[in-house]
Write an enzyme that holds these catalytic residues in place. Structure first.
Site, mmCIF file in Angstrom:
data_model
loop_
_atom_site.group_PDB
_atom_site.id
_atom_site.type_symbol
_atom_site.label_atom_id
_atom_site.label_comp_id
_atom_site.label_asym_id
_atom_site.label_seq_id
_atom_site.Cartn_x
_atom_site.Cartn_y
_atom_site.Cartn_z
ATOM 1 N N THR A 198 78.379 22.456 45.296
ATOM 2 C CA THR A 198 79.770 22.256 44.901
ATOM 3 C C THR A 198 80.344 21.043 45.598
ATOM 4 O O THR A 198 80.036 20.804 46.763
ATOM 5 C CB THR A 198 80.615 23.477 45.327
ATOM 6 O OG1 THR A 198 80.028 24.648 44.783
ATOM 7 C CG2 THR A 198 82.055 23.362 44.873
ATOM 8 N N VAL A 227 80.045 33.218 36.599
ATOM 9 C CA VAL A 227 81.020 32.211 37.024
ATOM 10 C C VAL A 227 81.365 32.474 38.479
ATOM 11 O O VAL A 227 81.597 33.622 38.878
ATOM 12 C CB VAL A 227 82.294 32.265 36.148
ATOM 13 C CG1 VAL A 227 83.385 31.392 36.717
ATOM 14 C CG2 VAL A 227 81.978 31.843 34.720
ATOM 15 N N GLY A 228 81.384 31.432 39.272
ATOM 16 C CA GLY A 228 81.706 31.575 40.699
ATOM 17 C C GLY A 228 83.171 31.288 40.980
ATOM 18 O O GLY A 228 84.042 31.420 40.110
ATOM 19 N N ASP A 229 83.421 30.872 42.190
ATOM 20 C CA ASP A 229 84.795 30.640 42.641
ATOM 21 C C ASP A 229 85.368 29.300 42.180
ATOM 22 O O ASP A 229 86.589 29.128 42.090
ATOM 23 C CB ASP A 229 84.852 30.677 44.172
ATOM 24 C CG ASP A 229 83.957 29.602 44.785
ATOM 25 O OD1 ASP A 229 82.778 29.499 44.371
ATOM 26 O OD2 ASP A 229 84.427 28.860 45.671
ATOM 27 N N GLY A 252 80.150 31.955 45.778
ATOM 28 C CA GLY A 252 81.438 32.110 45.123
ATOM 29 C C GLY A 252 81.959 33.527 45.065
ATOM 30 O O GLY A 252 83.174 33.755 45.172
HETATM 31 N N1 GLY Z 1 80.717 27.918 45.080
HETATM 32 C C1 GLY Z 1 80.098 27.742 43.852
HETATM 33 C C2 GLY Z 1 79.671 28.967 43.194
HETATM 34 O O1 GLY Z 1 79.490 29.990 43.828
HETATM 35 O O2 GLY Z 1 79.467 28.922 42.008
#
Ligand code: GLY
Length: 345
Positions: A198, A227-229, A252
């Site tokens: 990221t 889907v992450g954060d 995430g």
């Molecule tokens: N921080 C990115 C994800 O977990 O998708």
């Protein structure tokens, strides 16, 4: 700052020297403009952002331009060449937020080179905050973004092939070795490449306004649809122009669980400095995860309205780049809470 300074890299900008001292020496001693971003890819991303900031541009433009550099680089785990999901498809998540609480995001977006710019269009041209999957792609195409062919980077291709041998679904801790540093590496991608997924960036412009951006391919070899954060406002990114801005990297799911970036900003609202605010958010995750915290990495970075900055992570291996002058673009090792565990930990 107590951070260990690693190296300065702005010479290659090729710009006439711009001094932030006129701002720094003002009675308020506010350090602005300033931009910070996650991981060593942040050095180049900051250069892109600084071109906007040094000419008096808006923080929003800076954070978009900055992470576009990383999205185009295809040299790390962001953008179309990044690690795919377990079906072999690269899906991208991004969000952006400005000084007026305007925000936009895209999730599970395929075949678009600059998801951060689509996120900005969502913010500026729709009544919504988040578009996902096919709908996000349709919107992007309608807005004139070309549909690209997916082309994995050599590293991502190798990693995916290796991963397919076992197809083990196991999150990999985000780590990175800084130049000249023999970081303890608790885990890495199957082909031995360093794994980080990221780029998050937060900036304050010369007018003292804040914005932030976050873009990612997400966790390598994730489940399709995961889907992450990073596209979630409050989790991967949050900006409150009265207080500060924060962004996150790492696992995430655990950032979402605590609404991490919003939490960091709320800590800063209480008067806590950025580094300490990031630390408190990391502690929150460790408290929730208990023993399992050592299996993950999460890092936060933040700036406040005074131009103070900081970052903190769960375990060694996270770094972030800080830029507030033509000759000041510095990679800093994130402080961490958990002690290194034996190899393979
Ligand atoms: N921080 C990115 C994800 O977990 O998708």
């Amino acid at each position: 700052m107590l951070h260990r300074r690693r190296f300065l890299q702005m010479g290659s900008l090729g710009l006439t020297s711009f001094s932030f001292l006129s701002f720094k020496n003002a009675a308020s001693a506010i350090r602005k403009p300033i931009v910070i971003s996650t991981w060593d890819a942040g050095i180049n991303a900051n250069k892109g952002a600084w071109k906007v900031l040094r000419s008096g541009g808006r923080a929003l433009d800076a954070v978009e331009q900055g992470v576009m550099v990383t999205e185009a680089e295809q040299s790390c785990c962001v953008g179309l060449g990044a690690n795919p999901d377990r079906e072999g498809i690269v899906t991208l998540d991004a969000c952006i937020m400005d000084e007026y609480f305007n925000c936009g995001g895209v999730a599970a977006l395929e075949r678009i080179k600059h998801p951060i710019s689509v996120a900005r269009r969502v913010m500026e041209k729709t009544p919504h905050v988040l578009l996902v999957g096919e709908g996000a792609q349709q919107f992007a195409v309608a807005e004139g973004f070309p549909l690209e062919e997916q082309k994995l980077s050599e590293d991502a291709e190798k990693s995916y092939k290796e991963w397919l041998k076992k197809s083990e679904y196991k999150p990999i801790i985000n780590v990175e070795r800084s130049k000249g540093q023999n970081a303890f590496v608790p885990n890495k991608l199957p082909n031995g490449a360093w794994n980080h997924d990221t780029i998050g960036m937060v900036a304050m412009d010369a007018d003292g306004n804040l914005s932030g951006s976050c873009t990612t391919s997400g966790m390598g070899f994730k489940m399709r649809g995961r889907v992450g954060d990073s596209p979630i406002i409050g989790a991967g990114l949050y900006v409150d122009n009265e207080v500060g801005a924060a962004t996150a990297t790492g696992q995430g799911e655990d950032v979402i669980r605590i609404a991490g970036s919003h939490l960091v900003v709320e800590f800063m609202r209480q008067g806590i400095a950025p580094e300490a605010a990031c630390k408190k958010a990391v502690e929150r995750i460790i408290k929730i995860k208990g023993e399992k915290a050592k299996e993950i990495q999460v890092g936060f970075i933040a700036i406040n309205k005074q131009g103070e900055y900081g970052g903190y992570c769960i375990q060694k291996g996270f770094n972030f780049a800080v830029c507030y002058g033509d000759d000041h673009n510095e990679l800093i090792d994130g402080k961490y809470i958990l002690p290194p565990t034996p190899k393979g930990g």
